[in-house]
Design a protein around this motif. Structure first.
Motif, mmCIF file in Angstrom:
data_model
loop_
_atom_site.group_PDB
_atom_site.id
_atom_site.type_symbol
_atom_site.label_atom_id
_atom_site.label_comp_id
_atom_site.label_asym_id
_atom_site.label_seq_id
_atom_site.Cartn_x
_atom_site.Cartn_y
_atom_site.Cartn_z
ATOM 1 N N GLU A 214 0.831 -1.208 0.000
ATOM 2 C CA GLU A 214 0.000 0.000 0.000
ATOM 3 C C GLU A 214 0.864 1.256 0.000
ATOM 4 N N ALA A 215 1.974 1.237 0.735
ATOM 5 C CA ALA A 215 2.862 2.401 0.750
ATOM 6 C C ALA A 215 3.483 2.625 -0.627
ATOM 7 N N ALA A 216 3.858 1.550 -1.297
ATOM 8 C CA ALA A 216 4.407 1.677 -2.644
ATOM 9 C C ALA A 216 3.350 2.199 -3.611
ATOM 10 N N ALA A 217 2.118 1.725 -3.472
ATOM 11 C CA ALA A 217 1.031 2.212 -4.324
ATOM 12 C C ALA A 217 0.822 3.708 -4.130
ATOM 13 N N ASP A 218 0.907 4.166 -2.888
ATOM 14 C CA ASP A 218 0.756 5.597 -2.613
ATOM 15 C C ASP A 218 1.889 6.405 -3.244
ATOM 16 N N ARG A 219 3.099 5.862 -3.262
ATOM 17 C CA ARG A 219 4.224 6.570 -3.892
ATOM 18 C C ARG A 219 3.994 6.702 -5.395
ATOM 19 N N ILE A 220 3.516 5.641 -6.005
ATOM 20 C CA ILE A 220 3.257 5.674 -7.443
ATOM 21 C C ILE A 220 2.193 6.720 -7.769
ATOM 22 N N ALA A 221 1.107 6.706 -7.000
ATOM 23 C CA ALA A 221 0.039 7.680 -7.225
ATOM 24 C C ALA A 221 0.550 9.100 -7.031
ATOM 25 N N ALA A 222 1.380 9.317 -6.019
ATOM 26 C CA ALA A 222 1.903 10.662 -5.756
ATOM 27 C C ALA A 222 2.716 11.167 -6.937
ATOM 28 N N ARG B 248 -5.919 -0.668 -6.527
ATOM 29 C CA ARG B 248 -6.587 0.021 -7.641
ATOM 30 C C ARG B 248 -7.176 1.350 -7.175
ATOM 31 N N GLU B 249 -7.764 1.345 -5.989
ATOM 32 C CA GLU B 249 -8.328 2.584 -5.429
ATOM 33 C C GLU B 249 -7.230 3.619 -5.196
ATOM 34 N N ARG B 250 -6.079 3.170 -4.705
ATOM 35 C CA ARG B 250 -4.993 4.093 -4.381
ATOM 36 C C ARG B 250 -4.264 4.592 -5.618
#
Length: 208
Positions: free
Chosen positions: A71-79, A139-141
């Motif tokens: 989840e932390a990696a997904a947040d980095r990608i989205a950022a 997917r949401e993130r």
């Protein structure tokens, strides 16, 4: 005196946060390299440069490590993707929107197809029995947040007359599909021409 105590507490708090982040980063690296089943907490501790009990002090078990690391990696990608879209603004009256869209498209491709993003997608889908909701959460993130931000920018372009009036969510889905769809057939495609081609097709469909 109160200030000294507060500063010390702040340093301690920051140190704990940084250590936790280092553990999550190490966990993601090891999970991406070995997969969930083959990864052990001892290896994550070694990668993070901490003792195994320290890992458990921050995250209770291997399942928590896996979920939070992904989840932390997904947040980095989205950022990274959202930072790219922050730069996409309506061009001056009468200007061709292609240059700004192409720059944004290249940035999105870089953010959404990097090695980390590929690892996130693979890890989120790999252990469905143990983590049935992880893929939806990722997917949401990532995809849904990026689509919403892109839709907002496309709506602004339409209001400025650079694109025709449209459903911005649908337009965002079309542009993202044009960008990422060809990678299913040509995963090693040059992102520059890919972004240019996607924007050319998109602008033909959505020109005012």
């Amino acid at each position: 005196m109160g200030s000294e105590v507060s500063t010390g507490a702040g340093r301690t708090g920051r140190g704990r946060i940084e250590r936790r982040q280092a553990i999550l980063d190490a966990a993601f690296t090891v999970f991406a390299r070995r997969g969930y089943a083959q990864t052990c907490v001892q290896e994550i501790a070694r990668e993070a440069g901490v003792a195994k009990p320290t890992v458990y002090n921050h995250l209770h078990d291997k399942e928590s490590l896996f979920r939070e690391a992904v989840e932390a990696a997904a947040d980095r990608i989205a950022a990274r993707a959202l930072t790219v879209l922050d730069e996409l603004r309506p061009s001056p009256a009468g200007a061709d929107p292609r240059p700004a869209l192409t720059t944004a498209a290249r940035g999105l491709l870089s953010a959404l197809t990097c090695e980390e993003a590929s690892a996130v997608r693979q890890l989120a889908a790999s252990p469905p029995a143990r983590f049935p909701d992880l893929a939806a959460g990722v997917r949401e993130r990532t995809a849904l947040r990026v689509r919403a931000a892109l839709a907002d920018r496309l709506a602004r372009l339409a209001l400025a007359g650079r694109l025709r009036p449209c459903d911005p969510d649908q337009a965002a889905e079309h542009l993202l599909s044009l960008l990422t769809g060809p990678l299913d057939y040509r995963p090693d495609a040059d992102p520059g021409p890919l972004a240019q081609a996607a924007v050319d097709v998109f602008v033909r469909a959505y020109a005012p």
